[in-house]
Design an enzyme around this catalytic site. Structure first.
Site, PDB file in Angstrom:
ATOM      1  CB  SER A  80      -0.372  -3.986   7.556  1.00  0.00           C
ATOM      2  OG  SER A  80      -0.167  -2.861   8.384  1.00  0.00           O
ATOM      3  CB  SER A 138      -7.278  -9.643   4.842  1.00  0.00           C
ATOM      4  OG  SER A 138      -6.218  -9.706   5.777  1.00  0.00           O
ATOM      5  CD  GLU A 166      -2.632   1.469   2.479  1.00  0.00           C
ATOM      6  OE1 GLU A 166      -2.928   2.638   2.802  1.00  0.00           O
ATOM      7  OE2 GLU A 166      -2.957   0.475   3.167  1.00  0.00           O
TER       8      GLU A 166
END
Length: 322
Positions: free
Chosen positions: A227, A270, A129
């Protein structure tokens, strides 16, 4: 004797951006057939990626691996302008699964750059990202800070023409400290119009803080490269209790739960609920039979799919409201 209880964090697991990204890959496979090429893991979860791979998704890092005329999906983490340009030049059919909240940061970068502001990115070096966001400008045009200590080392062109943006999946608490350091050193630095750390990250971190206050141990379901999952484990551990992150139930160790009456369980943005259920089944089998849901923020946001992949009824405005 204290009852052995499992408390489930709320909210936990999939966020709207992850739901959208996975749906884009699945719909593309349905519409155009395998293979569908995906630049980088669409989300950082091994179970999800393996499942999509079995359905015909091919995960790549270099666009040279994609044959001419193929269908390409960008991951939820976003891509640089250079990647977009190369994809256009190669003539791929492209679907953009970038989380809309990451896209918001990209637009903020473009707006600030147009106003001749030098931009500082708060994030983790090497995270996809961060690479995508910093790649919205030419190499070297953005400065990266990872810690409060990095702020003191910054060399800027003009402290009066300075702004910052953030990676969306950071620790809320750590980022506050970095922002405070930036504001202290550069009093005229411009803050984003709206907080960059996404609602799902904030909500899950708030929930795990509350969980840690009630429990003797916290288990975070998430993959090592996620993350936001790593941040959840860190937030729980910072409360002074044992905290572990596991990809799935197979990574649990029975010894962790010896002498622990209350077990907290959460999942990164996720991580699918099926993995949470497997973790619950394993821990219950070791004696923590009572399960209850914790209280937390309700999430109703849904991000619509690209128009080429939408089905009837998926264009209504209320499908993308908070």
């Amino acid at each position: 004797m204290n009852e052995k209880t499992i408390i489930l964090a709320n909210p936990r697991g999939f966020c709207a951006g992850v739901d959208r990204a996975i749906s884009i890959v699945e719909r593309a496979l349905e519409e155009f057939g395998a293979p569908i090429y995906v630049r980088h893991e669409v989300v950082h979860n091994k179970f999800v990626v393996d499942n999509l791979r079995e359905k015909g998704a091919v995960f790549i890092e270099d666009l040279a691996e994609v044959p001419p005329g193929a269908t390409l999906v960008y991951s939820a983490h976003g891509v640089s302008k250079a990647v977009r340009q190369e994809a256009a030049e190669r003539g791929f059919r492209v679907f953009d699964a970038t989380c809309p909240l990451v896209t918001k940061v990209h637009k903020e970068v473009a707006r600030l750059d147009a106003q001749d502001c030098e931009i500082i990115m708060i994030g983790h070096k090497g995270h996809v990202e961060v690479e995508g966001t910093m790649g919205q400008l030419a190499p070297g045009k953005m400065l990266l800070v990872e810690t409060v200590g990095d702020v003191a080392k910054l060399e800027v062109r003009n402290p009066d023409k300075l702004a910052y943006v953030s990676q969306t999946t950071l620790s809320v608490d750590e980022t506050k400290d970095i922002i405070a350091a930036l504001n202290a050193r550069f009093p005229n630095i411009r803050n984003p119009h709206k907080e960059d750390i996404c609602y799902a990250t904030t909500n899950r971190q708030t929930a795990v803080k509350e969980l840690a206050e009630q429990c003797d141990i916290v288990i975070v379901v998430g993959s090592p490269n996620s993350s936001n999952s790593n941040r959840l484990r860190e937030v729980a551990a910072s409360r002074g209790i044992d905290a572990y992150m596991v990809d799935n139930a197979g990574y649990l160790q029975r010894a962790w739960f010896e002498g622990k009456n209350k077990v907290g369980v959460t999942a990164g943005a996720s991580a699918p609920e099926v993995l949470v259920r497997e973790v619950l089944a394993t821990i219950r089998g070791w004696g923590h039979e009572t399960v209850r849901e914790g209280e937390g923020a309700e999430e109703s946001i849904v991000f619509v799919l690209p128009k080429e992949l939408r089905r009837e009824g998926e264009t209504k405005p209320d499908l993308c409201k908070r």
